[in-house]
Motif scaffolding. Sequence first.
Motif, PDB file in Angstrom:
ATOM      1  N   ALA A 199      57.605  36.578  44.069  1.00 33.63           N
ATOM      2  CA  ALA A 199      57.391  36.353  45.508  1.00 33.63           C
ATOM      3  C   ALA A 199      57.190  37.645  46.281  1.00 33.63           C
ATOM      4  CB  ALA A 199      58.559  35.570  46.097  1.00 33.63           C
ATOM      5  N   GLY A 200      57.665  38.765  45.735  1.00 32.98           N
ATOM      6  CA  GLY A 200      57.508  40.043  46.429  1.00 32.98           C
ATOM      7  C   GLY A 200      56.276  40.812  46.043  1.00 32.98           C
ATOM      8  N   PHE A 201      55.329  40.154  45.381  1.00 36.77           N
ATOM      9  CA  PHE A 201      54.189  40.838  44.786  1.00 36.77           C
ATOM     10  C   PHE A 201      53.389  41.660  45.791  1.00 36.77           C
ATOM     11  CE2 PHE A 201      49.656  40.907  43.767  1.00 36.77           C
ATOM     12  CZ  PHE A 201      49.665  41.493  42.515  1.00 36.77           C
ATOM     13  N   SER A 202      52.978  41.057  46.898  1.00 33.12           N
ATOM     14  CA  SER A 202      52.058  41.731  47.827  1.00 33.12           C
ATOM     15  C   SER A 202      52.638  43.030  48.358  1.00 33.12           C
ATOM     16  CB  SER A 202      51.695  40.798  48.983  1.00 33.12           C
ATOM     17  OG  SER A 202      50.923  39.724  48.526  1.00 33.12           O
ATOM     18  N   ALA A 203      53.892  42.978  48.787  1.00 31.66           N
ATOM     19  CA  ALA A 203      54.529  44.188  49.316  1.00 31.66           C
ATOM     20  C   ALA A 203      54.754  45.211  48.219  1.00 31.66           C
ATOM     21  CB  ALA A 203      55.856  43.822  49.983  1.00 31.66           C
ATOM     22  N   ALA A 204      55.036  44.739  47.015  1.00 30.11           N
ATOM     23  CA  ALA A 204      55.352  45.651  45.915  1.00 30.11           C
ATOM     24  C   ALA A 204      54.162  46.507  45.509  1.00 30.11           C
ATOM     25  CB  ALA A 204      55.859  44.855  44.708  1.00 30.11           C
ATOM     26  N   VAL A 205      52.970  45.945  45.543  1.00 25.32           N
ATOM     27  CA  VAL A 205      51.811  46.642  44.978  1.00 25.32           C
ATOM     28  C   VAL A 205      50.954  47.338  46.027  1.00 25.32           C
ATOM     29  CG1 VAL A 205      51.744  45.030  43.051  1.00 25.32           C
ATOM     30  CG2 VAL A 205      50.283  44.615  45.053  1.00 25.32           C
ATOM     31  N   ALA A 206      51.217  47.132  47.311  1.00 23.48           N
ATOM     32  CA  ALA A 206      50.379  47.713  48.357  1.00 23.48           C
ATOM     33  C   ALA A 206      50.443  49.229  48.316  1.00 23.48           C
ATOM     34  CB  ALA A 206      50.816  47.199  49.727  1.00 23.48           C
ATOM     35  N   GLY A 207      49.302  49.877  48.340  1.00 20.47           N
ATOM     36  CA  GLY A 207      49.244  51.329  48.307  1.00 20.47           C
ATOM     37  C   GLY A 207      47.832  51.820  48.526  1.00 20.47           C
ATOM     38  N   ASP A 208      47.643  53.130  48.395  1.00 24.13           N
ATOM     39  CA  ASP A 208      46.339  53.716  48.708  1.00 24.13           C
ATOM     40  C   ASP A 208      45.844  54.629  47.602  1.00 24.13           C
ATOM     41  OD1 ASP A 208      44.064  54.087  50.245  1.00 24.13           O
ATOM     42  OD2 ASP A 208      44.879  55.873  51.224  1.00 24.13           O
ATOM     43  N   THR A 209      46.051  54.217  46.366  1.00 27.68           N
ATOM     44  CA  THR A 209      45.471  54.918  45.217  1.00 27.68           C
ATOM     45  C   THR A 209      44.324  54.084  44.672  1.00 27.68           C
ATOM     46  OG1 THR A 209      47.548  56.003  44.596  1.00 27.68           O
ATOM     47  CG2 THR A 209      45.913  55.719  42.858  1.00 27.68           C
TER      48      THR A 209
END
Length: 325
Positions: A199-209
Amino acid sequence: MHPEAAAENAVPLARTVRLPWAELPAGVRSAVGERLGSPVTAAADQTGGFSRGTAARVRCADGSRAFVKAVSRAGDPFTVRLAEQEAAVAARLTPELGLPAPAFRGRLDRDDWLVLIFDDVDGHISTVPWREDELALTLAALTDLTERATPSPLPDLPSWGGPGETWDSWRQLLADEDPLTDVADWARREAPRLAAAEAGFSAAVAGDTLLHSDLRSDNILISGRTVTLVDWAWAARGQAWIDPMIFALCTAVQGHPDPEAILLAHPAGRAADPDAVDSALAALAGRFVVSARQPATWGTAPVRAFQRAEAATTIRWLQARWHRG
């Protein structure tokens, strides 16, 4: 070893059914020669990977070489969409960025075919299971990629994984009271925890690489001390630890005993939030379980076999992480 082998320790191969270069329409083959400035006189068909189109290393009458991919627009839409994505990204991975990607020579649209042309990389795919020297070389290349690709030089690429609401496989399986007979006992017992982590996927993977996102052995070419990553169709933006995580998972699927050690060998892997990695792995495991159940069509049995191996490997990795935690 054949990818459909049932033995638990089998090494699945990324291999699909491709149309040979010689069976492309004559007009398409001629158009490739025109673009390259010399007729194609020889071609070596490539069988690695899971996409359906033609893939061939070609040599021209003047001695020059190129790598050609071709898909029919009359074929399945998914393959065509991937080719369009790859062409769009490849055109932007210019040499000035200094990334380990093959030079793109352009695309052709001829007789209902989409053709992508690249420089032919003088390299080989690693044997699997991976040799330690080639593993170390690739990890060094991924470390350099992360440094060069943060922040992403292509800031408008989609976030890795796409919309978060599509990553709800465990929750859907639980809601459907699925018996989960095709997963390990541990995963059946821990399915609620896997759903909570997912359930926490979206926040977990958000980044700028800038991420390659598809680091199987067949997308990595090694020549001496040089590593080139091919097939950037799934390029995206996300956390810097995602590519090393994917690479670690793929090496484990193909026989490496310790994906955690590979992840931790990368600086971004060592710096990653453990809960975020768990969330991504849980979401991937659920996606693999569901995808592996889909019917095998046009020779996709190797794809389904690979997805079953991915599901089992990801679950084992999570079990080991949670046991240590």
